[in-house]
Design a protein around this motif. Structure first.
Motif, short mmCIF file in Angstrom:
data_model
loop_
_atom_site.label_atom_id
_atom_site.label_comp_id
_atom_site.label_asym_id
_atom_site.label_seq_id
_atom_site.Cartn_x
_atom_site.Cartn_y
_atom_site.Cartn_z
N SER A 201 0.83 -1.21 0.00
CA SER A 201 0.00 0.00 0.00
C SER A 201 0.86 1.25 0.00
O SER A 201 0.52 2.25 -0.64
CB SER A 201 -0.92 0.00 1.22
OG SER A 201 -0.16 -0.05 2.43
N VAL A 202 1.99 1.19 0.69
CA VAL A 202 2.92 2.33 0.69
C VAL A 202 3.56 2.50 -0.69
O VAL A 202 3.74 3.62 -1.17
CB VAL A 202 3.99 2.15 1.78
CG1 VAL A 202 5.01 3.29 1.74
CG2 VAL A 202 3.36 2.05 3.15
N VAL A 203 3.89 1.37 -1.31
CA VAL A 203 4.45 1.43 -2.66
C VAL A 203 3.46 2.08 -3.61
O VAL A 203 3.81 2.94 -4.43
CB VAL A 203 4.83 0.02 -3.16
CG1 VAL A 203 5.31 0.07 -4.61
CG2 VAL A 203 5.90 -0.59 -2.27
N LEU A 204 2.19 1.70 -3.52
CA LEU A 204 1.16 2.27 -4.39
C LEU A 204 1.01 3.77 -4.14
O LEU A 204 0.94 4.56 -5.10
CB LEU A 204 -0.18 1.56 -4.14
CG LEU A 204 -1.39 2.11 -4.90
CD1 LEU A 204 -1.16 2.07 -6.41
CD2 LEU A 204 -2.65 1.34 -4.53
N LEU A 205 0.93 4.18 -2.88
CA LEU A 205 0.80 5.60 -2.58
C LEU A 205 2.02 6.38 -3.07
O LEU A 205 1.90 7.50 -3.57
CB LEU A 205 0.61 5.79 -1.08
CG LEU A 205 -0.74 5.36 -0.51
CD1 LEU A 205 -0.76 5.51 1.01
CD2 LEU A 205 -1.87 6.17 -1.13
N SER A 206 3.20 5.79 -2.93
CA SER A 206 4.41 6.45 -3.42
C SER A 206 4.37 6.61 -4.94
O SER A 206 4.76 7.65 -5.48
CB SER A 206 5.65 5.64 -3.02
OG SER A 206 5.75 5.53 -1.62
#
Length: 396
Positions: A201-206
């Protein structure tokens, strides 16, 4: 090809009933005279293919000419006529062996389709590459004149394509750079974040943040860059102050001569122009020195630099379209290594496509340009992934 490929040029060309090149047609490059051996089946097959391709290429130029006017139309029709002369040469060699018309090569058929339905700079770029790859220079049955024709045709088509490339240059440059920056930068960001061990999810937001920030940055940067370049060019364009100021100058001490010298005129031509502007011209001077009035050039908003808004919009949209590709797997729920593999594959295909388009427009190999883009993009992503691994290990 279509009926175009089967039609012969509308100029008279000698036809021969014998397959031997001892005819009014130009002799092959070998220069031999007298009796020639009967052509082999390989010769006949090659000549028939040449014949089909010449007919198809002539049809391409005629189709392109239908969408042009004036000088460009005349140039394209002249190229079609030249291809007709080459067609007559192969007909002369084939004679009774000409048989039914063969289909043109896949390349020629594709050119014909594009010319009939699009007639764009892409067709001219492909035609330029096709002329440059002519086999006539090494074929003993083609004449030196035919080989030279193909070389000249490449330069003619290059000149025609240049006009279209100039119209595309500014916006196209911004589009290509934007798409590639979006692909490479966001893939690198996603790879680096994933390698550091953070949640998907952090990768996607980044990735989403990288898309938005990068698109805004590219759009703003291109706007400033192109606007600044246009202002710089405008600052170098001569003004019309000489027309208004010349009648009021001190005739014995004036700097009007310096204006024309600074613009690159010879001393003689500059003095002549000063005399014209101040109304003192009474000598029988060289008429070639009488230049045209200094009228402002019509500004071409699409020439070379492009418009600032067009470049900015292209950069924004194409960066965003490129940057969204690496995060598509995460948007559809993939995680971990599988998401990275899919992202890398999608970006690889996109890099090959953008590189191929650049190759087509530049008249070079699409495959070479595509592989170059692929190597650079995936190389940058791999380096960022390794850095992410190191960062994740250190922090962890």
């Amino acid at each position: 090809m279509s009926q175009h490929a089967q039609s012969t040029p509308n100029h008279s060309a000698p036809h021969h009933s014998s397959p031997h090149p001892s005819s009014p047609e130009p002799a092959p490059r070998t220069g031999q005279t007298g009796h020639h051996p009967a052509p082999s089946s390989a010769d006949l097959k090659r000549w028939r293919q040449y014949l089909a391709d010449e007919r198809a290429e002539a049809a391409v130029y005629r189709d392109l000419a239908q969408n042009r006017e004036g000088e460009e139309r005349e140039i394209l029709l002249a190229l079609a006529e030249a291809e007709g002369r080459h067609e007559a040469h192969w007909l002369g060699l084939l004679g009774d062996h000409a048989g039914k018309p063969r289909p043109a090569s896949a390349r020629s058929r594709m050119l014909g389709f594009l010319a009939r339905h699009f007639g764009s700079v892409f067709v001219l770029a492909l035609a330029q590459r096709a002329e440059g790859r002519s086999p006539y220079a090494k074929d003993p049955n083609a004449t030196d004149a035919m080989a030279a024709d193909e070389q000249i045709h490449e330069e003619v088509v290059r000149g025609l394509a240049t006009r279209g490339r100039n119209r595309l240059a500014g916006t196209f440059r911004a589009a290509v750079f934007g798409a590639n920056d979006g692909l490479v930068s966001n893939l690198s960001l996603v790879m680096g974040m994933a390698a550091s061990g953070v949640a998907s999810s952090v990768v996607l937001l980044s990735g989403i943040a990288g898309l938005l920030a990068g698109a805004m940055s590219m759009g703003a940067g291109e706007f400033i860059s192109v606007r600044s370049q246009r202002e710089l060019l405008a600052a170098t364009r001569p003004t019309q102050v000489t027309l208004a100021a010349a009648p009021k100058l001190d005739l014995e001490h004036n700097e009007l001569l310096l204006v024309y010298l600074a613009r690159g005129m010879s001393h003689e031509a500059a003095e002549h122009r000063v005399a014209e502007r101040t109304g003192l011209l009474s000598c029988d001077c060289d008429p070639s020195l009488s230049l045209q009035p200094e009228l402002p050039e019509e500004e071409d908003q699409h020439e070379a630099v492009g418009t600032a808004w067009g470049a900015a919009l292209s950069s924004f949209c194409f960066f965003a379209s490129g940057a969204i590709i690496p995060i598509l797997p995460f948007l559809f729920g993939l995680t971990g290594v599988s998401a990275l593999v899919v992202a890398g594959a999608l970006v690889g295909v996109a890099l090959l496509a953008t590189g191929g388009i650049v190759g087509l427009l530049s008249g070079t190999s699409p495959l070479t340009r595509g592989l170059r883009q692929l190597g650079i993009g995936l190389g940058a992503a791999a380096v960022t992934y390794l850095l992410g691994l190191v960062f994740g290990t250190v922090v962890g």
